[in-house]
Design a protein around this motif. Structure first.
Motif, PDB file in Angstrom:
ATOM      1  N   LEU A 150       5.907  43.871  55.904  1.00 35.92           N
ATOM      2  CA  LEU A 150       6.884  44.786  56.881  1.00 35.92           C
ATOM      3  C   LEU A 150       6.189  46.043  57.105  1.00 35.92           C
ATOM      4  O   LEU A 150       5.821  46.997  56.239  1.00 35.92           O
ATOM      5  CB  LEU A 150       8.100  44.797  56.172  1.00 35.92           C
ATOM      6  N   ALA A 151       6.035  46.465  58.252  1.00 34.94           N
ATOM      7  CA  ALA A 151       5.553  47.987  58.785  1.00 34.94           C
ATOM      8  C   ALA A 151       6.676  48.492  59.359  1.00 34.94           C
ATOM      9  O   ALA A 151       7.411  48.057  60.359  1.00 34.94           O
ATOM     10  CB  ALA A 151       4.393  47.610  59.713  1.00 34.94           C
ATOM     11  N   ILE A 152       7.046  50.152  59.437  1.00 32.65           N
ATOM     12  CA  ILE A 152       7.926  50.775  60.104  1.00 32.65           C
ATOM     13  C   ILE A 152       7.214  51.794  60.562  1.00 32.65           C
ATOM     14  O   ILE A 152       6.625  52.571  59.773  1.00 32.65           O
ATOM     15  CB  ILE A 152       8.940  51.147  58.977  1.00 32.65           C
ATOM     16  N   VAL A 153       7.321  52.062  62.029  1.00 32.07           N
ATOM     17  CA  VAL A 153       6.839  53.305  62.635  1.00 32.07           C
ATOM     18  C   VAL A 153       7.710  54.011  63.085  1.00 32.07           C
ATOM     19  O   VAL A 153       8.732  53.791  63.794  1.00 32.07           O
ATOM     20  CB  VAL A 153       5.936  52.869  63.857  1.00 32.07           C
ATOM     21  N   ASP A 154       7.595  55.397  62.893  1.00 32.12           N
ATOM     22  CA  ASP A 154       8.498  56.572  63.180  1.00 32.12           C
ATOM     23  C   ASP A 154       7.952  57.226  64.559  1.00 32.12           C
ATOM     24  O   ASP A 154       6.901  57.539  64.658  1.00 32.12           O
ATOM     25  CB  ASP A 154       8.656  57.464  62.276  1.00 32.12           C
ATOM     26  N   TRP A 155       8.782  57.000  65.829  1.00 29.26           N
ATOM     27  CA  TRP A 155       8.208  57.434  67.106  1.00 29.26           C
ATOM     28  C   TRP A 155       9.173  59.005  67.161  1.00 29.26           C
ATOM     29  O   TRP A 155      10.294  58.797  67.296  1.00 29.26           O
ATOM     30  CB  TRP A 155       8.516  56.376  68.194  1.00 29.26           C
ATOM     31  N   SER A 156       8.326  59.899  67.667  1.00 27.97           N
ATOM     32  CA  SER A 156       8.969  61.015  67.746  1.00 27.97           C
ATOM     33  C   SER A 156       8.133  62.225  68.663  1.00 27.97           C
ATOM     34  O   SER A 156       7.309  61.511  69.157  1.00 27.97           O
ATOM     35  CB  SER A 156       9.444  61.935  66.422  1.00 27.97           C
ATOM     36  N   ALA A 157       8.687  63.094  68.825  1.00 28.72           N
ATOM     37  CA  ALA A 157       7.888  64.245  69.778  1.00 28.72           C
ATOM     38  C   ALA A 157       6.394  64.332  69.222  1.00 28.72           C
ATOM     39  O   ALA A 157       5.513  64.857  69.917  1.00 28.72           O
ATOM     40  CB  ALA A 157       8.619  65.541  69.820  1.00 28.72           C
ATOM     41  N   ARG A 158       6.217  63.916  67.847  1.00 28.99           N
ATOM     42  CA  ARG A 158       5.019  64.312  67.208  1.00 28.99           C
ATOM     43  C   ARG A 158       3.886  62.967  67.439  1.00 28.99           C
ATOM     44  O   ARG A 158       2.581  63.327  67.368  1.00 28.99           O
ATOM     45  CB  ARG A 158       5.213  64.541  65.652  1.00 28.99           C
ATOM     46  N   GLY A 159       4.390  62.115  67.886  1.00 26.95           N
ATOM     47  CA  GLY A 159       3.665  60.994  68.355  1.00 26.95           C
ATOM     48  C   GLY A 159       4.453  59.623  67.408  1.00 26.95           C
ATOM     49  O   GLY A 159       5.449  59.615  67.439  1.00 26.95           O
ATOM     50  N   ALA A 160       3.425  59.069  66.809  1.00 19.95           N
ATOM     51  CA  ALA A 160       3.958  57.872  65.798  1.00 19.95           C
ATOM     52  C   ALA A 160       3.298  57.908  64.632  1.00 19.95           C
ATOM     53  O   ALA A 160       2.073  58.369  64.597  1.00 19.95           O
ATOM     54  CB  ALA A 160       3.599  56.658  66.730  1.00 19.95           C
ATOM     55  N   ARG A 161       4.203  57.524  63.763  1.00 21.34           N
ATOM     56  CA  ARG A 161       3.668  57.700  62.155  1.00 21.34           C
ATOM     57  C   ARG A 161       4.068  56.233  61.677  1.00 21.34           C
ATOM     58  O   ARG A 161       5.070  55.891  61.385  1.00 21.34           O
ATOM     59  CB  ARG A 161       4.173  58.785  61.602  1.00 21.34           C
ATOM     60  N   LEU A 162       2.899  55.863  60.852  1.00 20.25           N
ATOM     61  CA  LEU A 162       3.606  54.645  59.995  1.00 20.25           C
ATOM     62  C   LEU A 162       4.111  54.910  58.865  1.00 20.25           C
ATOM     63  O   LEU A 162       3.513  55.796  57.904  1.00 20.25           O
ATOM     64  CB  LEU A 162       2.212  53.802  59.789  1.00 20.25           C
ATOM     65  N   VAL A 163       5.376  55.096  58.593  1.00 23.76           N
ATOM     66  CA  VAL A 163       6.111  55.451  57.628  1.00 23.76           C
ATOM     67  C   VAL A 163       6.273  54.859  56.204  1.00 23.76           C
ATOM     68  O   VAL A 163       6.657  55.155  55.230  1.00 23.76           O
ATOM     69  CB  VAL A 163       7.563  56.275  57.860  1.00 23.76           C
ATOM     70  N   SER A 164       6.179  53.236  56.558  1.00 19.97           N
ATOM     71  CA  SER A 164       6.206  52.503  55.553  1.00 19.97           C
ATOM     72  C   SER A 164       5.452  51.124  55.782  1.00 19.97           C
ATOM     73  O   SER A 164       5.355  50.618  56.971  1.00 19.97           O
ATOM     74  CB  SER A 164       7.654  52.029  55.218  1.00 19.97           C
ATOM     75  N   LEU A 165       4.725  50.641  54.745  1.00 17.31           N
ATOM     76  CA  LEU A 165       4.160  49.504  54.618  1.00 17.31           C
ATOM     77  C   LEU A 165       4.088  48.877  53.494  1.00 17.31           C
ATOM     78  O   LEU A 165       3.866  49.179  52.256  1.00 17.31           O
ATOM     79  CB  LEU A 165       2.626  49.623  55.129  1.00 17.31           C
ATOM     80  N   ALA A 166       4.482  47.505  53.488  1.00 14.11           N
ATOM     81  CA  ALA A 166       4.700  46.815  52.273  1.00 14.11           C
ATOM     82  C   ALA A 166       4.252  45.503  52.599  1.00 14.11           C
ATOM     83  O   ALA A 166       4.534  44.626  53.679  1.00 14.11           O
ATOM     84  CB  ALA A 166       5.949  46.747  51.651  1.00 14.11           C
ATOM     85  N   VAL A 167       3.359  44.713  51.723  1.00 17.88           N
ATOM     86  CA  VAL A 167       3.219  43.299  51.569  1.00 17.88           C
ATOM     87  C   VAL A 167       3.706  42.665  50.312  1.00 17.88           C
ATOM     88  O   VAL A 167       3.849  43.011  49.355  1.00 17.88           O
ATOM     89  CB  VAL A 167       1.623  42.825  51.652  1.00 17.88           C
ATOM     90  N   GLY A 168       4.478  41.504  50.547  1.00 20.85           N
ATOM     91  CA  GLY A 168       5.211  40.855  49.424  1.00 20.85           C
ATOM     92  C   GLY A 168       6.617  41.018  49.678  1.00 20.85           C
ATOM     93  O   GLY A 168       7.354  41.427  48.637  1.00 20.85           O
ATOM     94  N   VAL A 169       7.068  40.956  50.680  1.00 20.63           N
ATOM     95  CA  VAL A 169       8.522  41.322  51.142  1.00 20.63           C
ATOM     96  C   VAL A 169       9.583  40.252  51.097  1.00 20.63           C
ATOM     97  O   VAL A 169       9.059  39.278  51.824  1.00 20.63           O
ATOM     98  CB  VAL A 169       8.371  42.341  52.597  1.00 20.63           C
ATOM     99  N   ASP A 170      10.608  40.619  50.652  1.00 20.52           N
ATOM    100  CA  ASP A 170      11.633  39.674  50.491  1.00 20.52           C
ATOM    101  C   ASP A 170      12.539  39.425  51.861  1.00 20.52           C
ATOM    102  O   ASP A 170      12.545  40.579  52.507  1.00 20.52           O
ATOM    103  CB  ASP A 170      12.402  39.405  49.489  1.00 20.52           C
ATOM    104  N   ASP A 171      13.315  38.532  51.960  1.00 22.04           N
ATOM    105  CA  ASP A 171      14.211  38.463  53.112  1.00 22.04           C
ATOM    106  C   ASP A 171      15.191  39.669  53.082  1.00 22.04           C
ATOM    107  O   ASP A 171      15.597  40.274  54.164  1.00 22.04           O
ATOM    108  CB  ASP A 171      15.044  37.193  53.447  1.00 22.04           C
ATOM    109  N   ALA A 172      15.601  40.249  51.956  1.00 23.76           N
ATOM    110  CA  ALA A 172      16.497  41.078  51.835  1.00 23.76           C
ATOM    111  C   ALA A 172      16.028  42.526  52.397  1.00 23.76           C
ATOM    112  O   ALA A 172      16.934  43.193  52.947  1.00 23.76           O
ATOM    113  CB  ALA A 172      17.101  41.201  50.401  1.00 23.76           C
ATOM    114  N   ALA A 173      14.845  42.763  52.055  1.00 15.62           N
ATOM    115  CA  ALA A 173      14.376  43.976  52.365  1.00 15.62           C
ATOM    116  C   ALA A 173      14.213  43.884  54.152  1.00 15.62           C
ATOM    117  O   ALA A 173      14.410  44.906  54.671  1.00 15.62           O
ATOM    118  CB  ALA A 173      12.998  43.980  51.927  1.00 15.62           C
ATOM    119  N   ILE A 174      13.733  42.680  54.584  1.00 15.66           N
ATOM    120  CA  ILE A 174      13.893  42.609  56.197  1.00 15.66           C
ATOM    121  C   ILE A 174      15.004  42.821  56.564  1.00 15.66           C
ATOM    122  O   ILE A 174      15.334  43.567  57.768  1.00 15.66           O
ATOM    123  CB  ILE A 174      13.244  41.412  56.693  1.00 15.66           C
ATOM    124  N   VAL A 175      16.207  42.150  56.116  1.00 20.06           N
ATOM    125  CA  VAL A 175      17.548  42.493  56.915  1.00 20.06           C
ATOM    126  C   VAL A 175      17.944  43.745  56.639  1.00 20.06           C
ATOM    127  O   VAL A 175      18.429  44.380  57.611  1.00 20.06           O
ATOM    128  CB  VAL A 175      18.314  41.420  56.182  1.00 20.06           C
TER     129      VAL A 175
END
Length: 263
Positions: free
Chosen positions: A30-55
């Motif tokens: 699961l990767a989460i990218v923050d898009w703002s006036a600064r551009g884009a930033r990868l704020v979170s990245l995890a491998v081994g993610v369960d369904d609860a975290a994705i939901v």
């Protein structure tokens, strides 16, 4: 695992999530990218993610892309259902490979082939079935939290295909899924093409596993879909796409992902 979204995300930013789904959590990323006036930033990245975290992430982000088929071909479903009821297969109507390919591929797969000259893996006949079963359950779980998921991508969740996105953006490096050096060359190309993308402390993880890298690419593709930079579902295929799923293919360059950001 800890909350997928970092606490220092800037207010009023837009968040896109990318999921590289596997049959089991061990290889799901699961990767989460923050898009703002600064551009884009990868704020979170995890491998081994369960369904609860994705939901949880689906509820918090503005849009989520999942790298997995959202459904099975209509013709395949009808064939299997008929076979289960002992309906005979009429060999006089057997058109050979054309008939089998019609059963094997969804309409969105045929659209990918028309646009790119390559067939995606078949959810009906290739090694995707277990992951697609996982995806079906996950979409239901997401739907329980945010409302029913439209498999055509018309809502908050879309089906994405990172390998196709790379081809469209001209960034594909062969064997990146199995070779660390190839992943390094791919990341070099990506950051050169998108200097506005801040990968933060996650570069080692992106190099370590293709699951993490595909999750990032899924999050980028999701941004393209969110800003209207993916090919729309043809009107005549909307009902079918709502059953089978529809791959969101980028229709513009990587730089188009910045559309809509405040100066």
């Amino acid at each position: 695992m800890e909350n997928a979204i970092a606490p220092d995300v800037a207010p009023r930013s837009v968040l896109t999530a990318g999921v590289d789904l596997a049959a089991e959590p061990k290889k799901t990323a699961l990767a989460i990218v923050d898009w703002s006036a600064r551009g884009a930033r990868l704020v979170s990245l995890a491998v081994g993610v369960d369904d609860a975290a994705i939901v949880d992430a689906a509820e918090q982000v503005d849009s989520m892309g999942i790298d997995c088929a959202f459904g099975w071909p209509d013709d395949f479903v009808a064939f299997v259902s008929g076979h289960a009821q002992s309906n005979r297969v009429d060999l006089s109507n057997d058109e050979g490979m054309a008939w089998r390919r019609r059963l094997a591929y969804r309409e969105t797969d045929r659209e990918v082939h028309r646009r790119m000259g390559r067939w995606p893996l078949s959810v009906a006949t290739d090694r995707l079935g277990l992951t697609a079963m996982h995806c079906a359950a996950l979409l239901d779980a997401i739907g329980d939290r945010i409302g029913s998921v439209d498999r055509s991508g018309a809502g908050k969740v879309a089906e994405v295909y990172p390998g196709a996105s790379l081809r469209i953006w001209g960034l594909l490096v062969p064997k990146y899924r199995v070779d660390r050096d190839a992943r390094e060359r791919l990341l070099q190309g990506l950051t050169a093409e998108a200097p506005w993308l801040d990968l933060g402390p996650h570069i080692d993880e992106l190099l370590r596993t293709d699951d993490a890298l595909d999750a990032l690419l899924a999050a980028l593709t999701t941004r393209a879909h969110l800003v209207g930079q993916t090919f729309p579902v043809p009107e005549e295929h909307r009902a079918q796409a709502a059953r089978e799923g529809w791959i969101a293919l980028p229709s513009g360059p990587l730089s188009a992902l910045l559309d809509g950001l405040a100066p």
